[in-house]
Design an enzyme around this catalytic site. Structure first.
Site, PDB file in Angstrom:
ATOM      1  N   ASP A 229       0.846  -1.209   0.000  1.00 50.82           N
ATOM      2  CA  ASP A 229       0.000   0.000   0.000  1.00 50.82           C
ATOM      3  C   ASP A 229       0.877   1.253   0.000  1.00 50.82           C
ATOM      4  O   ASP A 229       0.377   2.373  -0.134  1.00 50.82           O
ATOM      5  CB  ASP A 229      -1.010   0.001   1.152  1.00 50.82           C
ATOM      6  CG  ASP A 229      -0.346  -0.003   2.519  1.00 50.82           C
ATOM      7  OD1 ASP A 229       0.892  -0.140   2.601  1.00 50.82           O
ATOM      8  OD2 ASP A 229      -1.072   0.141   3.532  1.00 50.82           O
ATOM      9  N   SER A 230       2.202   1.075   0.072  1.00 48.74           N
ATOM     10  CA  SER A 230       3.121   2.202  -0.145  1.00 48.74           C
ATOM     11  C   SER A 230       2.875   2.819  -1.517  1.00 48.74           C
ATOM     12  O   SER A 230       3.312   3.939  -1.787  1.00 48.74           O
ATOM     13  CB  SER A 230       4.577   1.744  -0.015  1.00 48.74           C
ATOM     14  OG  SER A 230       4.822   0.621  -0.851  1.00 48.74           O
TER      15      SER A 230
ATOM     16  N   ASP B 244      -1.145  -6.121  -0.172  1.00 49.19           N
ATOM     17  CA  ASP B 244      -1.482  -5.487   1.114  1.00 49.19           C
ATOM     18  C   ASP B 244      -2.982  -5.249   1.240  1.00 49.19           C
ATOM     19  O   ASP B 244      -3.612  -4.771   0.278  1.00 49.19           O
ATOM     20  CB  ASP B 244      -0.804  -4.110   1.197  1.00 49.19           C
ATOM     21  CG  ASP B 244       0.429  -4.109   2.077  1.00 49.19           C
ATOM     22  OD1 ASP B 244       0.576  -5.014   2.931  1.00 49.19           O
ATOM     23  OD2 ASP B 244       1.252  -3.184   1.910  1.00 49.19           O
TER      24      ASP B 244
ATOM     25  N   LYS C 109      -1.187  -9.364   2.906  1.00 45.27           N
ATOM     26  CA  LYS C 109      -0.428  -8.903   4.076  1.00 45.27           C
ATOM     27  C   LYS C 109      -1.300  -7.927   4.846  1.00 45.27           C
ATOM     28  O   LYS C 109      -2.043  -7.150   4.251  1.00 45.27           O
ATOM     29  CB  LYS C 109       0.879  -8.228   3.659  1.00 45.27           C
ATOM     30  CG  LYS C 109       1.668  -7.673   4.859  1.00 45.27           C
ATOM     31  CD  LYS C 109       3.080  -7.298   4.504  1.00 45.27           C
ATOM     32  CE  LYS C 109       3.251  -5.951   3.861  1.00 45.27           C
ATOM     33  NZ  LYS C 109       2.773  -4.792   4.665  1.00 45.27           N
TER      34      LYS C 109
ATOM     35  N   GLU D   3      -1.206  -5.380   8.620  1.00 50.38           N
ATOM     36  CA  GLU D   3      -0.352  -4.802   9.669  1.00 50.38           C
ATOM     37  C   GLU D   3      -0.949  -5.044  11.050  1.00 50.38           C
ATOM     38  O   GLU D   3      -2.176  -5.024  11.219  1.00 50.38           O
ATOM     39  CB  GLU D   3      -0.196  -3.292   9.438  1.00 50.38           C
ATOM     40  CG  GLU D   3       0.527  -2.964   8.147  1.00 50.38           C
ATOM     41  CD  GLU D   3       0.787  -1.470   7.973  1.00 50.38           C
ATOM     42  OE1 GLU D   3       0.535  -0.684   8.910  1.00 50.38           O
ATOM     43  OE2 GLU D   3       1.257  -1.101   6.878  1.00 50.38           O
TER      44      GLU D   3
ATOM     45  N   GLU E  95       9.598  -4.275  10.386  1.00 48.47           N
ATOM     46  CA  GLU E  95       9.985  -2.973   9.826  1.00 48.47           C
ATOM     47  C   GLU E  95      10.589  -2.063  10.899  1.00 48.47           C
ATOM     48  O   GLU E  95       9.991  -1.852  11.973  1.00 48.47           O
ATOM     49  CB  GLU E  95       8.766  -2.282   9.179  1.00 48.47           C
ATOM     50  CG  GLU E  95       9.140  -0.906   8.596  1.00 48.47           C
ATOM     51  CD  GLU E  95       8.177  -0.354   7.561  1.00 48.47           C
ATOM     52  OE1 GLU E  95       7.235  -1.062   7.166  1.00 48.47           O
ATOM     53  OE2 GLU E  95       8.402   0.804   7.142  1.00 48.47           O
TER      54      GLU E  95
HETATM   55  O1  KIV Z   1       3.600  -1.122   1.610  1.00 50.91           O
HETATM   56  C1  KIV Z   1       4.770  -1.541   1.571  1.00 50.91           C
HETATM   57  O2  KIV Z   1       5.516  -1.280   0.620  1.00 50.91           O
HETATM   58  C2  KIV Z   1       5.232  -2.368   2.670  1.00 50.91           C
HETATM   59  C3  KIV Z   1       6.677  -2.690   2.723  1.00 50.91           C
HETATM   60  C4  KIV Z   1       7.392  -1.473   3.156  1.00 50.91           C
HETATM   61  C5  KIV Z   1       6.975  -3.863   3.559  1.00 50.91           C
HETATM   62  O3  KIV Z   1       4.458  -2.732   3.515  1.00 50.91           O
END
Ligand code: KIV
Length: 279
Positions: free
Chosen positions: A55-56, A94, A124, A126, A193
């Site tokens: 989600d970055s 994510d 994924k 968090e 992280e």
């Molecule tokens: O969203 C992302 O790119 C991430 C990585 C930094 C692990 O969660």
């Protein structure tokens, strides 16, 4: 089910799965990068074990200040692109902020939609202890879950800033407990992280699934970076990023050359134009 190939054609490589990644604990380091597009996925796929549609992308692709505004629809669109551009690596997508924290049932509805609509092999999410029940709920229902503890960017509004966590004893104990909780709940792998090296090393020793470091040191079972960060395309990067290339200036120079050739009418040249068909 075996993968059949057409006569005379080489068999397609089988795409890696979450169990393949899970089985790599303590073995050869797991290599991963983020990817958001088909073209970057195509370049990254031969060299990595998994790609994360992180989600970055909200910050890197869309210029958002944080990952909080990212939607499920954005993740699905880019997840589909990465699946189209890759053949070998596991693709993990994510779950964005607000799409899974409400209840295990909400998480299952979002995760199953993401897996169905993208074809990716895992999601994924968090969070540590507070997400353990959800991780178990998903894992028991056929959704491979990668966990993410330490600095969790979706919590920016309660954290206040993107900084390394767990550097004092109390903070380290909390992150260790987070990692243990989601490992016990069935996460197939856990991203660590921005935390101290001894803490990442202790978590890696103590939990059964492989750990993937991003600012977690080489003690982890694998590493991940944001592709644009390691290529030198991001303005500011955290301390844990190494720039393996600096392609920003090369792109700037190419665009500058294009602009001056267009202005001078030297591009397009004769080799770039279509002649009329004869007869
Ligand atoms: O969203 C992302 O790119 C991430 C990585 C930094 C692990 O969660």
């Amino acid at each position: 089910m075996s993968v059949q190939s057409a006569p005379g054609k080489p068999a397609a490589a089988r795409r890696l799965t979450a169990p393949d990644i899970r089985a790599r604990k303590g073995g050869e380091p797991i290599v991963s990068l983020t990817a958001y597009h088909a073209h970057t996925a195509r370049l990254v796929d031969p060299h990595v074990d998994f790609m994360l549609v992180g989600d970055s992308l909200g910050m890197v692709m869309h210029g958002m200040e944080t990952t909080v505004p990212v939607t499920v629809e954005m993740m699905i669109l880019q997840g589909q692109a990465v699946m189209r551009g890759s053949a070998k690596a596991l693709v993990v997508v994510d779950l964005p902020f607000g799409s899974y924290e409400g209840s295990p049932q909400q998480a299952f509805a979002t995760a199953s939609r993401v897996l169905k609509e993208t074809g990716a092999g895992a999601v994924k999410l968090e969070g540590g202890r507070r997400m353990a029940e959800t991780v178990r709920f998903l894992a028991d229902r056929g959704v491979p879950v990668m966990g993410h503890v330490g600095l969790t960017p979706q919590a920016i509004n309660t954290l206040g800033s993107f900084k390394a966590l767990g550097r004092d004893e109390a903070g380290a104990a909390m992150i260790l407990d987070d990692a243990r909780s989601i490992a016990d709940a069935g996460a197939f792998s856990i991203v660590l992280e921005a935390m101290s090296e001894p803490l990442a090393a202790q978590i890696t020793r103590e939990v059964a699934p492989p750990t993937i470091g991003i600012g977690g040191s080489s003690a982890c079972d694998g590493q991940i970076l944001v592709l644009e960060d390691m290529l030198g395309l991001s303005d500011r990067v955290p301390r844990f990023v190494k720039k393996f290339a600096d392609i920003g200036p090369a792109i700037g120079a190419a665009v500058e050359a294009y602009a001056s050739e267009v202005r001078a009418r030297s591009f397009p040249g004769p080799e770039h134009v279509y002649a009329p068909k004869k007869g």
